[in-house]
Write a protein that holds these residues in place. Sequence first.
Motif, PDB file in Angstrom:
ATOM      1  N   GLY A 236       0.801  -1.225   0.000  1.00 52.31           N
ATOM      2  CA  GLY A 236       0.000   0.000   0.000  1.00 52.31           C
ATOM      3  C   GLY A 236       0.827   1.265   0.000  1.00 52.31           C
ATOM      4  N   ALA A 237       2.145   1.118  -0.036  1.00 51.52           N
ATOM      5  CA  ALA A 237       3.009   2.295   0.035  1.00 51.52           C
ATOM      6  C   ALA A 237       3.853   2.425  -1.226  1.00 51.52           C
ATOM      7  CB  ALA A 237       3.895   2.216   1.287  1.00 51.52           C
ATOM      8  N   GLY A 238       4.852   1.563  -1.366  1.00 56.27           N
ATOM      9  CA  GLY A 238       5.777   1.690  -2.484  1.00 56.27           C
ATOM     10  C   GLY A 238       6.897   2.662  -2.142  1.00 56.27           C
ATOM     11  N   ALA A 239       7.934   2.658  -2.962  1.00 55.30           N
ATOM     12  CA  ALA A 239       9.131   3.448  -2.685  1.00 55.30           C
ATOM     13  C   ALA A 239       8.850   4.942  -2.649  1.00 55.30           C
ATOM     14  CB  ALA A 239      10.206   3.136  -3.733  1.00 55.30           C
ATOM     15  N   MET A 240       7.949   5.412  -3.519  1.00 54.04           N
ATOM     16  CA  MET A 240       7.701   6.849  -3.582  1.00 54.04           C
ATOM     17  C   MET A 240       7.056   7.360  -2.294  1.00 54.04           C
ATOM     18  SD  MET A 240       8.231   9.414  -5.615  1.00 54.04           S
ATOM     19  CE  MET A 240       8.285   8.897  -7.323  1.00 54.04           C
ATOM     20  N   ARG A 241       6.066   6.642  -1.785  1.00 53.93           N
ATOM     21  CA  ARG A 241       5.412   7.065  -0.538  1.00 53.93           C
ATOM     22  C   ARG A 241       6.282   6.764   0.682  1.00 53.93           C
ATOM     23  NH1 ARG A 241       0.512   4.986  -3.221  1.00 53.93           N
ATOM     24  NH2 ARG A 241      -0.992   6.703  -3.466  1.00 53.93           N
ATOM     25  N   ASP A 242       6.967   5.631   0.670  1.00 53.58           N
ATOM     26  CA  ASP A 242       7.681   5.166   1.850  1.00 53.58           C
ATOM     27  C   ASP A 242       8.963   5.944   2.106  1.00 53.58           C
ATOM     28  OD1 ASP A 242       8.011   3.379   4.056  1.00 53.58           O
ATOM     29  OD2 ASP A 242       9.476   2.246   2.909  1.00 53.58           O
ATOM     30  N   ILE A 243       9.662   6.369   1.056  1.00 56.62           N
ATOM     31  CA  ILE A 243      10.982   6.991   1.227  1.00 56.62           C
ATOM     32  C   ILE A 243      11.067   8.385   0.601  1.00 56.62           C
ATOM     33  CG2 ILE A 243      13.447   6.775   0.781  1.00 56.62           C
ATOM     34  CD1 ILE A 243      12.497   4.752   2.767  1.00 56.62           C
ATOM     35  N   VAL A 244      10.624   8.540  -0.654  1.00 56.23           N
ATOM     36  CA  VAL A 244      10.852   9.802  -1.366  1.00 56.23           C
ATOM     37  C   VAL A 244      10.060  10.938  -0.747  1.00 56.23           C
ATOM     38  CG1 VAL A 244      10.661  11.008  -3.569  1.00 56.23           C
ATOM     39  CG2 VAL A 244      11.427   8.626  -3.515  1.00 56.23           C
ATOM     40  N   GLN A 245       8.768  10.722  -0.489  1.00 53.84           N
ATOM     41  CA  GLN A 245       7.906  11.805  -0.010  1.00 53.84           C
ATOM     42  C   GLN A 245       8.388  12.384   1.309  1.00 53.84           C
ATOM     43  OE1 GLN A 245       5.599  11.581   2.790  1.00 53.84           O
ATOM     44  NE2 GLN A 245       4.865  13.678   2.456  1.00 53.84           N
ATOM     45  N   ASN A 246       9.084  11.623   2.107  1.00 54.52           N
ATOM     46  CA  ASN A 246       9.525  12.118   3.409  1.00 54.52           C
ATOM     47  C   ASN A 246      11.047  12.215   3.490  1.00 54.52           C
ATOM     48  OD1 ASN A 246       9.977   9.112   4.254  1.00 54.52           O
ATOM     49  ND2 ASN A 246       7.798   9.231   3.813  1.00 54.52           N
TER      50      ASN A 246
END
Length: 497
Positions: A236-246
């Motif tokens: 439900g997350a993926g690399a973009m939500r899990d790492i990039v956005q924050n």
Amino acid sequence: MDHAPQLIQERSAPPATLVIFGASGDLTRRKLLPAVDNLARHGRLPDQFALVGVARTPMSDEQFAESALGGKSLLDKRQLAGGVRYVAGGYDDPETYKRLAETLDELDAVRGTSGNRLFYLSTPAGAFEPVINGLAGAGLNQATETSFARLVIEKPYGRDLATARELDGVVHGAFEEHQVFRIDHYLGKDTVQNVLALRFANSIFQPIWDRSWIDHVQITVAETLGVGTRGGFYEGAGAMRDIVQNHVLQVLALALMEPPVSFEGENLRNEKVKLLQAIRLPTDRDVSEAAVRGQYTRGGTREELMAGYREEVGVDPLSRTETYAAMRLNVDNWRWAGVPFYVRTGKRLPARLTEVALQFQRPPHLPIPADQLTELDADALILRIQPNEGISLRFGAKVPGHSFRVRTASMNFSYDQTFVEESPEAYERLLLDALIGDASLFIRSDEVQQSWRIVDPIIEHWERDRSPIPSYEAASWGPTDADRLIGRNGRKWRNAS
């Protein structure tokens, strides 16, 4: 007249009660309780400190105290003796908060915690709203002239801009913004904070920290591990939500922002927001050229064969979730106009690495023959956040010998070799800051929204795109599309061996 040097006053928490929601969970066990223990070991917690755990799991005060203190010393358990409580109950049950309020009042009386409360939401994101509403319903969100009530919220803070705004509505319905501490553990790392020290405590770097000197910037957050037991969450997350956005955008903001008036919380966060506002949004047409995704497949060696993402526990066998993301960003302001910023993150890459690399422009004219420069790379300043924390400066130097040959050399600064002081764990630093009320290393509401504004168009484009997701073998440096992304202008990724 000589003056004796002034000693730096060590920072210590005031009397307070730390309330951890999700007290029976993994984050509490692995990070929060060890952080509390380390603060106690280093004399950062007063005798008037208490710890309260809240979770659905049935447990007595004694059982929670044993789980909290059993494997840790907390000064041989003396400092928190009698100051540990546990409240069992549902997060949506008003009785839970009634019992919590009674417990906190008792601790104020017997421990002298002065009515100061720090509520830490170490729960799944779905529990944020009922916990916040429960605290407000019991009046536990109210501060007074002599006491504080603060809320620490873990990520993910929403799934996109719309849900982040919805969560803000819930949060601000119970707490004022100055009471809210949105945590990103990356900002608690000494090496991330050293980006500020490098930039603003040294006059030699400031004149070259702009478009006139820098060709491009790379930010890499690489992990060797796969998703492990977090497959269900990661779907439900993926690399973009899990790492990039924050994590990635926070590091980028610190590296690129303008000098703040001071390191006071609001001044520092104002400059980060301005930088994020200046990042040009990719249009739907641009995404295919400005962003790349990938998903790891089976790879490694015969002796150490690693499963592909779709083979991991809790992952859809037909999953389209990205485990790798890379982007080219442009910042439309006076300092950085025209300089491309390349960011990437991925799981199952060959090395664990977090770094910021600023590559400088090549000299406008080289009087040295080309055949004497075969091993000369462009000058670069590399900020190593983890591991081998430190800084490297890459430059050209003459090779010893009778001929005039120039080769790349480096000067290296290492934290381990330079400082004898122990670097605190990120959660240790951030917990202490929240208890003190220092919001410098926490994320403000408008920062969250600006970060989602940047990544939302890319995530939405990928969700509409039904073409096969690019793949990369585990233990490789990602999909070939990422090399094309940075290679269009003759640049290449810094891939550690």
